[in-house]
Design a protein around this motif. Structure first.
Motif, PDB file in Angstrom:
ATOM      1  N   HIS A  44     -22.112  93.046  14.763  1.00 27.70           N
ATOM      2  CA  HIS A  44     -22.487  94.375  14.265  1.00 27.70           C
ATOM      3  C   HIS A  44     -22.604  95.371  15.423  1.00 27.70           C
ATOM      4  N   THR A  47     -19.174  96.441  16.433  1.00 27.16           N
ATOM      5  CA  THR A  47     -18.646  97.395  15.463  1.00 27.16           C
ATOM      6  C   THR A  47     -19.260  98.767  15.688  1.00 27.16           C
ATOM      7  N   HIS A  61     -24.586 100.442  11.869  1.00 30.66           N
ATOM      8  CA  HIS A  61     -24.324  99.110  12.415  1.00 30.66           C
ATOM      9  C   HIS A  61     -25.402  98.675  13.404  1.00 30.66           C
ATOM     10  N   GLU A  64     -28.138  97.216  11.295  1.00 30.98           N
ATOM     11  CA  GLU A  64     -27.765  95.867  10.858  1.00 30.98           C
ATOM     12  C   GLU A  64     -27.935  94.866  11.991  1.00 30.98           C
TER      13      GLU A  64
END
Length: 127
Positions: A44, A47, A61, A64
């Motif tokens: 994550h 990303t 992200h 997360e």
């Protein structure tokens, strides 16, 4: 009627045979000291870092990633994996800073903190 009962028995039999496979997969990843959760957090964070110009994507992200790092911390504590606590704490601090800067729209600073978080997360996994 025989076909229906035969299908029902075959379905139940299949469920019982697949259960031990699923349980063994769960056990392999559950008792690794939080490393599998940290690997998910790393994905994550990568990303988030790839969205350099989009603060809202970085924010999403990074949040997360932070959730997975917190889960990894809990798993590490439960499994007495105290060696990596410094790296977990550092990654949490860096991710919180990333989130704060992403909320402000400071994508460059958020990306710098993401780099620090990724480094700390990778050190935890490599320990």
């Amino acid at each position: 009627m025989k076909n229906l009962s035969a299908c029902l028995v075959a379905g139940i039999f299949t469920l019982f045979l697949s259960y031990p496979i699923n349980a063994s997969d769960f056990l392999d990843t559950e008792f690794d000291g939080g490393k599998s959760l940290m690997l998910e957090a790393i994905e994550h964070a990568k990303t988030a870092k790839s969205h350099k110009a989009h603060a809202d994507h970085i924010l999403e992200h990074a949040k997360e990633s932070l959730e997975y790092v917190k889960k990894a911390e809990i798993a590490a504590i439960e499994q007495n994996n105290t060696e990596g606590r410094v790296h977990i704490t550092e990654s949490i601090q860096q991710l919180v800073e990333t989130i704060n800067h992403a909320k402000e729209g400071h994508t460059l600073i958020a990306t710098e903190h993401l780099t620090g978080a990724l480094q700390a997360m990778r050190q935890f996994v490599e320990q």
